[in-house]
Design a protein around this motif. Structure first.
Motif, PDB file in Angstrom:
ATOM      1  N   LEU A  43       0.813  -1.217   0.000  1.00  0.00           N
ATOM      2  CA  LEU A  43       0.000   0.000   0.000  1.00  0.00           C
ATOM      3  C   LEU A  43       0.845   1.265   0.000  1.00  0.00           C
ATOM      4  CD1 LEU A  43      -2.827  -1.192   2.354  1.00  0.00           C
ATOM      5  CD2 LEU A  43      -3.235   0.043   0.225  1.00  0.00           C
ATOM      6  N   ARG A  44       2.151   1.119  -0.122  1.00  0.00           N
ATOM      7  CA  ARG A  44       2.994   2.305  -0.228  1.00  0.00           C
ATOM      8  C   ARG A  44       2.695   3.026  -1.557  1.00  0.00           C
ATOM      9  NH1 ARG A  44       9.110   1.039   1.351  1.00  0.00           N
ATOM     10  NH2 ARG A  44       9.074   3.330   1.471  1.00  0.00           N
ATOM     11  N   PRO A  45       2.735   4.353  -1.596  1.00  0.00           N
ATOM     12  CA  PRO A  45       3.239   5.269  -0.566  1.00  0.00           C
ATOM     13  C   PRO A  45       2.225   5.686   0.497  1.00  0.00           C
ATOM     14  CG  PRO A  45       2.702   6.502  -2.524  1.00  0.00           C
ATOM     15  CD  PRO A  45       2.440   5.055  -2.865  1.00  0.00           C
ATOM     16  N   LEU A  46       0.986   5.171   0.421  1.00  0.00           N
ATOM     17  CA  LEU A  46      -0.021   5.576   1.404  1.00  0.00           C
ATOM     18  C   LEU A  46       0.447   5.293   2.823  1.00  0.00           C
ATOM     19  CD1 LEU A  46      -3.298   4.284  -0.323  1.00  0.00           C
ATOM     20  CD2 LEU A  46      -2.450   6.629  -0.254  1.00  0.00           C
ATOM     21  N   THR A  47       1.076   4.131   3.002  1.00  0.00           N
ATOM     22  CA  THR A  47       1.470   3.719   4.351  1.00  0.00           C
ATOM     23  C   THR A  47       2.827   4.275   4.772  1.00  0.00           C
ATOM     24  OG1 THR A  47       2.285   1.649   3.380  1.00  0.00           O
ATOM     25  CG2 THR A  47       0.081   1.624   4.356  1.00  0.00           C
ATOM     26  N   ASP A  48       3.432   5.104   3.936  1.00  0.00           N
ATOM     27  CA  ASP A  48       4.669   5.759   4.359  1.00  0.00           C
ATOM     28  C   ASP A  48       4.400   6.779   5.458  1.00  0.00           C
ATOM     29  OD1 ASP A  48       6.197   4.305   2.607  1.00  0.00           O
ATOM     30  OD2 ASP A  48       6.244   5.865   1.061  1.00  0.00           O
ATOM     31  N   THR A  49       3.205   7.366   5.412  1.00  0.00           N
ATOM     32  CA  THR A  49       2.865   8.409   6.377  1.00  0.00           C
ATOM     33  C   THR A  49       1.657   8.069   7.242  1.00  0.00           C
ATOM     34  OG1 THR A  49       1.567   9.526   4.657  1.00  0.00           O
ATOM     35  CG2 THR A  49       3.839  10.244   4.955  1.00  0.00           C
ATOM     36  N   THR A  50       0.917   7.023   6.867  1.00  0.00           N
ATOM     37  CA  THR A  50      -0.284   6.630   7.617  1.00  0.00           C
ATOM     38  C   THR A  50      -0.229   5.131   7.895  1.00  0.00           C
ATOM     39  OG1 THR A  50      -1.612   8.340   6.526  1.00  0.00           O
ATOM     40  CG2 THR A  50      -2.800   6.561   7.623  1.00  0.00           C
ATOM     41  N   PRO A  51      -0.372   4.714   9.147  1.00  0.00           N
ATOM     42  CA  PRO A  51      -0.412   3.270   9.417  1.00  0.00           C
ATOM     43  C   PRO A  51      -1.561   2.618   8.646  1.00  0.00           C
ATOM     44  CG  PRO A  51      -0.287   4.539  11.459  1.00  0.00           C
ATOM     45  CD  PRO A  51      -0.558   5.518  10.367  1.00  0.00           C
ATOM     46  N   PRO A  82      -3.785   0.381   9.334  1.00  0.00           N
ATOM     47  CA  PRO A  82      -5.105   0.297   9.973  1.00  0.00           C
ATOM     48  C   PRO A  82      -5.868   1.623  10.007  1.00  0.00           C
ATOM     49  CG  PRO A  82      -3.464  -0.834  11.280  1.00  0.00           C
ATOM     50  CD  PRO A  82      -2.716  -0.058  10.251  1.00  0.00           C
ATOM     51  N   LEU A  83      -5.166   2.738   9.797  1.00  0.00           N
ATOM     52  CA  LEU A  83      -5.827   4.041   9.839  1.00  0.00           C
ATOM     53  C   LEU A  83      -6.239   4.548   8.462  1.00  0.00           C
ATOM     54  CD1 LEU A  83      -3.803   6.015  12.548  1.00  0.00           C
ATOM     55  CD2 LEU A  83      -5.749   4.462  12.826  1.00  0.00           C
ATOM     56  N   LEU A  84      -5.955   3.782   7.401  1.00  0.00           N
ATOM     57  CA  LEU A  84      -6.455   4.145   6.084  1.00  0.00           C
ATOM     58  C   LEU A  84      -7.979   4.042   6.084  1.00  0.00           C
ATOM     59  CD1 LEU A  84      -3.881   2.291   3.815  1.00  0.00           C
ATOM     60  CD2 LEU A  84      -3.926   4.730   4.402  1.00  0.00           C
ATOM     61  N   ARG A  85      -8.607   4.883   5.302  1.00  0.00           N
ATOM     62  CA  ARG A  85     -10.069   4.995   5.351  1.00  0.00           C
ATOM     63  C   ARG A  85     -10.757   4.306   4.175  1.00  0.00           C
ATOM     64  NH1 ARG A  85     -12.228   8.736   8.940  1.00  0.00           N
ATOM     65  NH2 ARG A  85     -10.668   9.944  10.103  1.00  0.00           N
ATOM     66  N   ALA A  86     -11.925   3.750   4.489  1.00  0.00           N
ATOM     67  CA  ALA A  86     -12.815   3.183   3.469  1.00  0.00           C
ATOM     68  C   ALA A  86     -14.244   3.402   3.959  1.00  0.00           C
ATOM     69  CB  ALA A  86     -12.552   1.696   3.250  1.00  0.00           C
ATOM     70  N   GLY A  87     -15.085   3.940   3.113  1.00  0.00           N
ATOM     71  CA  GLY A  87     -16.464   4.180   3.522  1.00  0.00           C
ATOM     72  C   GLY A  87     -16.593   5.191   4.643  1.00  0.00           C
ATOM     73  N   GLY A  88     -15.649   6.129   4.727  1.00  0.00           N
ATOM     74  CA  GLY A  88     -15.733   7.182   5.723  1.00  0.00           C
ATOM     75  C   GLY A  88     -15.196   6.824   7.091  1.00  0.00           C
ATOM     76  N   LYS A  89     -14.649   5.607   7.241  1.00  0.00           N
ATOM     77  CA  LYS A  89     -14.096   5.194   8.541  1.00  0.00           C
ATOM     78  C   LYS A  89     -12.720   4.586   8.330  1.00  0.00           C
ATOM     79  CE  LYS A  89     -18.632   3.957  10.486  1.00  0.00           C
ATOM     80  NZ  LYS A  89     -19.459   2.862  11.045  1.00  0.00           N
ATOM     81  N   ARG A  90     -11.913   4.622   9.369  1.00  0.00           N
ATOM     82  CA  ARG A  90     -10.640   3.926   9.331  1.00  0.00           C
ATOM     83  C   ARG A  90     -10.899   2.418   9.312  1.00  0.00           C
ATOM     84  NH1 ARG A  90      -9.964   7.989  13.541  1.00  0.00           N
ATOM     85  NH2 ARG A  90      -8.380   9.542  12.959  1.00  0.00           N
ATOM     86  N   LEU A  91     -10.008   1.674   8.653  1.00  0.00           N
ATOM     87  CA  LEU A  91     -10.189   0.221   8.582  1.00  0.00           C
ATOM     88  C   LEU A  91     -10.340  -0.398   9.966  1.00  0.00           C
ATOM     89  CD1 LEU A  91      -7.575  -0.711   5.821  1.00  0.00           C
ATOM     90  CD2 LEU A  91     -10.067  -0.647   5.588  1.00  0.00           C
ATOM     91  N   THR A 137      -3.829  -3.833  -1.234  1.00  0.00           N
ATOM     92  CA  THR A 137      -3.295  -2.934  -2.253  1.00  0.00           C
ATOM     93  C   THR A 137      -4.152  -1.681  -2.322  1.00  0.00           C
ATOM     94  OG1 THR A 137      -4.649  -3.819  -4.059  1.00  0.00           O
ATOM     95  CG2 THR A 137      -2.545  -4.931  -3.608  1.00  0.00           C
ATOM     96  N   ALA A 138      -3.620  -0.655  -2.973  1.00  0.00           N
ATOM     97  CA  ALA A 138      -4.373   0.588  -3.138  1.00  0.00           C
ATOM     98  C   ALA A 138      -5.636   0.343  -3.959  1.00  0.00           C
ATOM     99  CB  ALA A 138      -3.485   1.636  -3.808  1.00  0.00           C
ATOM    100  N   GLU A 139      -5.564  -0.546  -4.929  1.00  0.00           N
ATOM    101  CA  GLU A 139      -6.735  -0.857  -5.746  1.00  0.00           C
ATOM    102  C   GLU A 139      -7.827  -1.511  -4.905  1.00  0.00           C
ATOM    103  OE1 GLU A 139      -3.619  -1.641  -6.517  1.00  0.00           O
ATOM    104  OE2 GLU A 139      -3.279  -0.204  -8.152  1.00  0.00           O
ATOM    105  N   GLN A 140      -7.443  -2.436  -4.023  1.00  0.00           N
ATOM    106  CA  GLN A 140      -8.425  -3.083  -3.147  1.00  0.00           C
ATOM    107  C   GLN A 140      -9.037  -2.085  -2.171  1.00  0.00           C
ATOM    108  OE1 GLN A 140      -5.898  -6.140  -1.580  1.00  0.00           O
ATOM    109  NE2 GLN A 140      -6.360  -7.592  -3.224  1.00  0.00           N
ATOM    110  N   LEU A 141      -8.229  -1.164  -1.664  1.00  0.00           N
ATOM    111  CA  LEU A 141      -8.743  -0.133  -0.769  1.00  0.00           C
ATOM    112  C   LEU A 141      -9.744   0.759  -1.496  1.00  0.00           C
ATOM    113  CD1 LEU A 141      -8.579   1.303   2.017  1.00  0.00           C
ATOM    114  CD2 LEU A 141      -6.760   2.723   1.030  1.00  0.00           C
ATOM    115  N   ALA A 142      -9.420   1.167  -2.712  1.00  0.00           N
ATOM    116  CA  ALA A 142     -10.313   2.025  -3.482  1.00  0.00           C
ATOM    117  C   ALA A 142     -11.613   1.303  -3.818  1.00  0.00           C
ATOM    118  CB  ALA A 142      -9.615   2.490  -4.760  1.00  0.00           C
TER     119      ALA A 142
END
Length: 229
Positions: free
Chosen positions: A14-22, A24-33, A216-221
């Motif tokens: 999931l990099r580069p998203l996880t370079d600055t955000t853990p 578990p704190l990435l968001r989907a549907g308006g909430k953190r995972l 992956t970023a695609e799965q998160l999106a």
């Protein structure tokens, strides 16, 4: 009843998203995972929680606090570096106590009813030498068509049964099973757990409801789109 939420992974894919955000704190549907998991656990009666962390761990502690906003009590198990699944659970055992506990990954999304596992936990508590663990399995996703393990008609997990299913990152363990696991060394859950599976000490169930393992970023999106619709 207690649960450990495994949140120490780096999230390399999931990099580069996880370079600055853990992760578990990435968001989907308006909430953190991890918030989806916390809400599901509390709804199922699991309010005494342990969250392990490593990469950007203080960000997770800051975001979740003591858990009161979710109706839970959260304690934290810090790792540096990350100890993988079995090692992370072993490190968190002093906070989990001597009774069977639920273990879930912070980076999956599911509507699984965690409360349905309470009878399983009670049974494992009565006979830990016979039943060391219980796994929730899911149908194989497109990106993992071969699966991980099978499920017998009697409800036991084994690699001898076909077709294989995928480990759903939801499980119940008795802490006695982790005796001898070094709490300071990295150790994966598999293949270590396969020995208990082949000894007939691991039961399981198939869950066919909503379940996503966000890698992956695609799965998160994709998950974000579905939850936002």
């Amino acid at each position: 009843m207690k649960a450990i939420v495994l949140a120490a992974g780096r999230g390399e894919r999931l990099r580069p998203l996880t370079d600055t955000t853990p992760k578990p704190l990435l968001r989907a549907g308006g909430k953190r995972l991890i918030e989806w998991q916390l809400e599901g656990l509390v709804a199922g009666g699991f309010t005494d929680l342990v969250v392990n962390h490593a990469h950007l761990g203080p960000r997770i502690v800051e975001a979740l606090g003591d858990g009161s906003r979710y109706g839970a009590r959260i304690q934290y198990s810090a790792e540096s570096p990350a100890l993988e699944t079995a090692g992370g659970i072993a490190r968190g055992l002093p906070l989990l106590g001597s009774e069977p506990f639920l273990a879930v990954s912070a980076d999956i999304y599911t509507r699984f009813d965690y409360g349905s596992l309470r009878p399983v936990i009670e049974d494992i508590a009565r006979r830990p030498q016979e039943r060391a663990a219980h796994f929730v399995l899911v149908p194989n996703p497109d990106y993992h068509p071969a699966g991980d393990m099978g499920l017998t008609a009697a409800g036991h997990v084994t690699r001898a049964a076909k077709p294989w299913l995928t480990y759903g990152n939801i499980s119940v363990f008795h802490p006695l099973h982790f005796e001898g696991v070094d709490p300071n060394a990295a150790m994966r859950l598999f293949p270590w757990m396969y020995e208990a599976c082949e000894a007939g000490r691991v039961t399981g169930e198939l869950y066919t409801g909503p379940w996503d393992n966000v890698g992956t970023a695609e799965q998160l999106a994709s998950l974000d789109r579905r939850l936002s619709e």
